[in-house]
Motif scaffolding. Structure first.
Motif, PDB file in Angstrom:
ATOM      1  N   THR A 319      29.184  50.030  35.588  1.00  0.00           N
ATOM      2  CA  THR A 319      30.600  50.256  35.302  1.00  0.00           C
ATOM      3  C   THR A 319      31.452  50.137  36.555  1.00  0.00           C
ATOM      4  O   THR A 319      32.571  49.612  36.520  1.00  0.00           O
ATOM      5  CB  THR A 319      30.780  51.639  34.665  1.00  0.00           C
ATOM      6  N   ALA A 320      30.928  50.622  37.675  1.00  0.00           N
ATOM      7  CA  ALA A 320      31.699  50.571  38.930  1.00  0.00           C
ATOM      8  C   ALA A 320      32.003  49.128  39.321  1.00  0.00           C
ATOM      9  O   ALA A 320      33.116  48.821  39.776  1.00  0.00           O
ATOM     10  CB  ALA A 320      30.918  51.265  40.038  1.00  0.00           C
ATOM     11  N   LEU A 321      31.036  48.228  39.130  1.00  0.00           N
ATOM     12  CA  LEU A 321      31.270  46.827  39.476  1.00  0.00           C
ATOM     13  C   LEU A 321      32.318  46.200  38.557  1.00  0.00           C
ATOM     14  O   LEU A 321      33.193  45.457  39.019  1.00  0.00           O
ATOM     15  CB  LEU A 321      29.955  46.047  39.374  1.00  0.00           C
ATOM     16  N   LEU A 322      32.267  46.495  37.251  1.00  0.00           N
ATOM     17  CA  LEU A 322      33.226  45.922  36.315  1.00  0.00           C
ATOM     18  C   LEU A 322      34.648  46.384  36.614  1.00  0.00           C
ATOM     19  O   LEU A 322      35.589  45.586  36.624  1.00  0.00           O
ATOM     20  CB  LEU A 322      32.828  46.301  34.884  1.00  0.00           C
ATOM     21  N   VAL A 323      34.793  47.681  36.868  1.00  0.00           N
ATOM     22  CA  VAL A 323      36.133  48.216  37.133  1.00  0.00           C
ATOM     23  C   VAL A 323      36.653  47.727  38.476  1.00  0.00           C
ATOM     24  O   VAL A 323      37.815  47.313  38.610  1.00  0.00           O
ATOM     25  CB  VAL A 323      36.102  49.755  37.068  1.00  0.00           C
ATOM     26  N   LEU A 324      35.807  47.756  39.507  1.00  0.00           N
ATOM     27  CA  LEU A 324      36.232  47.310  40.835  1.00  0.00           C
ATOM     28  C   LEU A 324      36.613  45.835  40.826  1.00  0.00           C
ATOM     29  O   LEU A 324      37.594  45.430  41.474  1.00  0.00           O
ATOM     30  CB  LEU A 324      35.102  47.556  41.837  1.00  0.00           C
ATOM     31  N   ALA A 325      35.868  45.016  40.094  1.00  0.00           N
ATOM     32  CA  ALA A 325      36.161  43.579  40.047  1.00  0.00           C
ATOM     33  C   ALA A 325      37.539  43.318  39.465  1.00  0.00           C
ATOM     34  O   ALA A 325      38.306  42.503  39.993  1.00  0.00           O
ATOM     35  CB  ALA A 325      35.094  42.858  39.234  1.00  0.00           C
ATOM     36  N   GLN A 326      37.894  44.026  38.394  1.00  0.00           N
ATOM     37  CA  GLN A 326      39.203  43.797  37.785  1.00  0.00           C
ATOM     38  C   GLN A 326      40.333  44.317  38.658  1.00  0.00           C
ATOM     39  O   GLN A 326      41.382  43.681  38.775  1.00  0.00           O
ATOM     40  CB  GLN A 326      39.243  44.459  36.404  1.00  0.00           C
ATOM     41  N   VAL A 327      40.147  45.457  39.295  1.00  0.00           N
ATOM     42  CA  VAL A 327      41.193  46.000  40.170  1.00  0.00           C
ATOM     43  C   VAL A 327      41.431  45.078  41.365  1.00  0.00           C
ATOM     44  O   VAL A 327      42.576  44.832  41.777  1.00  0.00           O
ATOM     45  CB  VAL A 327      40.812  47.424  40.630  1.00  0.00           C
ATOM     46  N   VAL A 328      40.356  44.529  41.934  1.00  0.00           N
ATOM     47  CA  VAL A 328      40.494  43.639  43.094  1.00  0.00           C
ATOM     48  C   VAL A 328      41.192  42.341  42.693  1.00  0.00           C
ATOM     49  O   VAL A 328      42.010  41.799  43.449  1.00  0.00           O
ATOM     50  CB  VAL A 328      39.103  43.370  43.702  1.00  0.00           C
ATOM     51  N   VAL A 329      40.899  41.830  41.503  1.00  0.00           N
ATOM     52  CA  VAL A 329      41.575  40.619  41.031  1.00  0.00           C
ATOM     53  C   VAL A 329      43.068  40.855  40.899  1.00  0.00           C
ATOM     54  O   VAL A 329      43.898  40.021  41.310  1.00  0.00           O
ATOM     55  CB  VAL A 329      40.961  40.160  39.692  1.00  0.00           C
ATOM     56  N   PHE A 330      43.467  41.989  40.338  1.00  0.00           N
ATOM     57  CA  PHE A 330      44.890  42.291  40.201  1.00  0.00           C
ATOM     58  C   PHE A 330      45.543  42.545  41.565  1.00  0.00           C
ATOM     59  O   PHE A 330      46.709  42.206  41.769  1.00  0.00           O
ATOM     60  CB  PHE A 330      45.080  43.504  39.301  1.00  0.00           C
ATOM     61  N   ALA A 331      44.784  43.131  42.495  1.00  0.00           N
ATOM     62  CA  ALA A 331      45.339  43.372  43.829  1.00  0.00           C
ATOM     63  C   ALA A 331      45.632  42.068  44.558  1.00  0.00           C
ATOM     64  O   ALA A 331      46.552  42.005  45.380  1.00  0.00           O
ATOM     65  CB  ALA A 331      44.374  44.232  44.652  1.00  0.00           C
ATOM     66  N   ASN A 332      44.874  41.013  44.271  1.00  0.00           N
ATOM     67  CA  ASN A 332      45.138  39.726  44.901  1.00  0.00           C
ATOM     68  C   ASN A 332      46.498  39.162  44.515  1.00  0.00           C
ATOM     69  O   ASN A 332      47.142  38.478  45.319  1.00  0.00           O
ATOM     70  CB  ASN A 332      44.033  38.739  44.528  1.00  0.00           C
ATOM     71  N   CYS A 333      46.955  39.464  43.296  1.00  0.00           N
ATOM     72  CA  CYS A 333      48.289  39.005  42.873  1.00  0.00           C
ATOM     73  C   CYS A 333      49.401  39.674  43.664  1.00  0.00           C
ATOM     74  O   CYS A 333      50.499  39.112  43.783  1.00  0.00           O
ATOM     75  CB  CYS A 333      48.476  39.263  41.381  1.00  0.00           C
ATOM     76  N   ALA A 334      49.157  40.864  44.174  1.00  0.00           N
ATOM     77  CA  ALA A 334      50.146  41.539  45.022  1.00  0.00           C
ATOM     78  C   ALA A 334      49.982  41.200  46.493  1.00  0.00           C
ATOM     79  O   ALA A 334      50.921  41.376  47.278  1.00  0.00           O
ATOM     80  CB  ALA A 334      50.041  43.058  44.833  1.00  0.00           C
ATOM     81  N   LEU A 335      48.797  40.711  46.881  1.00  0.00           N
ATOM     82  CA  LEU A 335      48.556  40.384  48.287  1.00  0.00           C
ATOM     83  C   LEU A 335      49.211  39.073  48.698  1.00  0.00           C
ATOM     84  O   LEU A 335      49.705  38.950  49.840  1.00  0.00           O
ATOM     85  CB  LEU A 335      47.045  40.323  48.542  1.00  0.00           C
ATOM     86  N   ASP A 336      49.238  38.091  47.820  1.00  0.00           N
ATOM     87  CA  ASP A 336      49.774  36.767  48.170  1.00  0.00           C
ATOM     88  C   ASP A 336      51.216  36.819  48.682  1.00  0.00           C
ATOM     89  O   ASP A 336      51.515  36.271  49.747  1.00  0.00           O
ATOM     90  CB  ASP A 336      49.670  35.836  46.969  1.00  0.00           C
ATOM     91  N   PRO A 337      52.159  37.457  47.973  1.00  0.00           N
ATOM     92  CA  PRO A 337      53.531  37.481  48.503  1.00  0.00           C
ATOM     93  C   PRO A 337      53.659  38.267  49.794  1.00  0.00           C
ATOM     94  O   PRO A 337      54.504  37.933  50.639  1.00  0.00           O
ATOM     95  CB  PRO A 337      54.338  38.128  47.367  1.00  0.00           C
ATOM     96  N   LEU A 338      52.845  39.302  49.983  1.00  0.00           N
ATOM     97  CA  LEU A 338      52.904  40.058  51.234  1.00  0.00           C
ATOM     98  C   LEU A 338      52.486  39.186  52.417  1.00  0.00           C
ATOM     99  O   LEU A 338      53.090  39.264  53.500  1.00  0.00           O
ATOM    100  CB  LEU A 338      52.008  41.298  51.140  1.00  0.00           C
TER     101      LEU A 338
END
Length: 435
Positions: A319-338
Motif C-alpha cells: 500500500t505504501a508504494l501505491l500511495v507514494l507513487a500517486q502522490v509523487v506523480v501529482f507533485a511533479n505537476c507542481a514542480l515543473d512551474p516552480l
C-alpha cells in the motif's frame, strides 16, 4: 474460513482434505451435502470466491482501503497543498507564455511548454481533487462513469506529458543545431504536433476505460480494474507494450536529444560566450524537467507493472508504494512551474511585464471609476503606457539628432542665430520705388 449452517438443526462441520491441500496450510471447513439449501450454498460460494480473489482486484480510482486514520486525513491535506501550488505556478507560466505569443516573441519550445502547463492544469483540476476525496472515504461514491474515466483520463494526461517532453527535447536540439533556421515560430506546427500528441495519448490507455468498473460488496462500493479471463493474455501483453510506448521510448528519445544538444553547445571559437552560456543553461533546465518527470513517474510504473505481471498468489504491491507513487506523480505537476519560474530568466522577465500590465490596468480602472471624475486622457494626463511610448520616441529623436551631418547642423544653427530685422514701415513699396 468456517461457515455455520442456517438450518434449525445444528450440524457438525468437518474439514475436507482436498480443500486443505489447495489452501496450503490454511484449514477450510465446509457444510455437509444436503445440510443447507442450494441458495445458501451458492451465496456462501460467491462470498468465498470474492474473498479468495480479493488480492487480484486492482483499484482504478485510487487506493480505497486505507485503514490508518492518520493517512485518511494527511493525504487529502498533502494533495490539497500540491493542487494549490501547482495551479498558481502553472497559471503564471501560462499567462507569461500567452503574453509572449501576443507580442510575437515566442518559439516552438515555448509553445510546447504551454501545452505542458495546460496538461498539468488538467491533472491538478480533474484528478487530484477526486483522489483526495477517494483517500478520505472507505468506498467509491462517484458513480460508474467517473469510475471508468478517472484512471483513464489520468493515464492519458501523463502519456501526453511524456510525449510533450520528448517533443520539447527534439525542438531544443533542432534549435541548438541550427538556430537561424529553427528560431521562427509557426503556430500551425505547434497545433499539429499538439493534436497528434493528444490523439495518441487518448488511444493508448483505452483498456483502462474498458475494464474499469464498480464492484459492490455488502454496503461498500469499490472502483476496480476487473479483467475477465478471456482478456488475460491481452492484458499481459498490454502490460509490457504500454509502459514501453508511454514511458520507455519517449524518455529514451528525450535523453538522447538533450545529450546531443549539450554536446553541440560546447565552447567554440566562433560563438559569443554569453549567448552560449544562456543557451546551455536553458538546455540544462529543460533536461532537468524531463529527468524529474522520468524519476517521479518511475514508482508508479513499477507498481503498475508489478500488479499486472505477477502470478496468481504472488505478493501484491504494498500500500505504501501505491500511495507514494500517486502522490509523487501529482507533485511533479507542481514542480515543473516552480523550476521554470526559478531558473528561466525569460519567464521571470515575462512575469514582471505581465505584473506591470496588470498593475497599470488596475490603476487605470480605479481612475476611470472615480465618482465625478474623467478618464486620464480627457484630463490631459497621459496614461502610463503612452508616457512610456513618448519616452521611447524622445530617445529615438535624440539618436536621430546625433546622426545629422555637421555641415547641416552648422547651416541650421546659422539660420537659428541670425537676428531678424524688424520692418515696421507702413508703406514699404515707396522705399522700393525711390531706390
Amino acid at each position: 474460513m468456517c461457515y455455520t449452517s442456517t438450518n434449525v438443526d445444528t450440524q457438525l462441520m468437518r474439514p475436507k482434505e482436498d480443500e486443505l491441500k489447495l489452501a496450503g496450510s490454511r484449514r477450510v471447513s465446509a457444510p455437509e451435502r444436503g445440510g443447507q439449501p442450494l441458495a445458501g450454498q451458492l451465496q456462501m460460494l460467491e462470498f468465498s470466491t470474492m474473498n479468495s480473489s480479493a488480492d487480484l482486484l486492482e483499484y482504478a480510482g485510487g487506493f480505497q482501503v486505507l485503514k490508518e486514520e492518520e493517512l485518511k486525513v494527511a493525504l487529502p491535506v498533502v494533495l490539497g497543498v500540491i493542487c494549490l501550488v501547482g495551479l498558481a505556478g502553472n497559471t503564471l507560466v501560462a499567462a507569461v507564455l500567452l503574453h509572449d505569443f501576443r507580442q510575437g516573441k515566442s518559439s516552438v519550445v515555448n509553445g510546447l511548454i504551454l501545452v505542458l502547463s495546460a496538461t498539468d492544469l488538467l491533472v491538478l483540476l480533474c484528478c487530484v481533487p477526486l483522489r483526495a476525496v477517494t483517500y478520505s472515504k472507505p468506498s467509491w461514491s462517484f458513480g460508474w462513469l467517473l469510475c471508468k474515466s478517472s484512471d483513464y483520463f489520468l493515464q492519458a494526461c501523463l502519456t501526453a506529458k511524456s510525449f510533450t517532453l520528448a517533443a520539447v527535447g527534439h525542438a531544443r536540439y533542432r534549435h541548438v543545431a541550427n538556430p537561424k533556421k529553427y528560431v521562427h515560430f509557426k503556430c500551425q506546427r505547434v497545433m499539429a504536433l499538439t493534436c497528434s500528441i493528444c490523439s495518441l495519448a487518448l488511444l493508448l490507455p483505452i483498456p483502462h476505460w474498458l475494464f474499469s468498473t464498480t464492484k459492490r460488496s455488502g454496503r461498500s462500493t469499490s472502483c476496480v480494474l476487473d479483467i475477465p479471463a478471456s482478456a488475460a493474455n491481452f492484458m499481459r501483453a498490454f502490460g509490457v507494450a504500454y509502459p514501453l510506448a508511454a514511458y520507455g521510448v519517449p524518455v529514451a528519445l528525450t535523453m538522447t536529444c538533450y545529450a546531443k544538444a549539450l554536446l553541440r553547445s560546447q565552447p567554440g571559437s566562433n560563438r559569443v560566450p554569453h549567448r552560449r552560456h544562456e543557451a546551455r543553461r536553458s538546455t540544462v533546465m529543460l533536461c532537468g524537467l524531463s529527468v524529474a518527470f522520468a524519476a517521479m513517474r518511475l514508482p508508479d510504473w513499477v507498481a503498475w507493472t508489478w500488479a499486472r505481471q505477477r502470478e496468481s498468489g504472488a505478493p501484491v504491491p504494498p500500500t505504501a508504494l501505491l500511495v507514494l507513487a500517486q502522490v509523487v506523480v501529482f507533485a511533479n505537476c507542481a514542480l515543473d512551474p516552480l523550476v521554470l519560474l526559478a531558473v528561466s530568466q525569460d519567464i521571470r522577465d515575462g512575469l514582471r511585464k505581465v505584473w506591470a500590465l496588470a498593475s497599470r490596468g488596475r490603476a487605470r480602472g480605479s481612475e476611470d471609476g472615480q465618482p465625478g471624475g474623467e478618464p486620464a486622457a480627457r484630463k490631459g494626463t497621459a496614461p502610463s503606457l503612452s508616457t512610456i511610448s513618448a519616452r521611447d520616441d524622445l530617445g529615438i529623436f535624440r539618436e536621430l539628432a546625433h546622426s545629422i551631418p555637421p555641415d547641416i547642423q552648422h547651416f541650421w544653427q546659422d539660420r537659428k542665430n541670425a537676428a531678424l530685422t524688424e520692418n515696421n514701415d507702413p508703406i514699404p513699396w515707396e522705399c522700393q520705388e525711390n531706390s
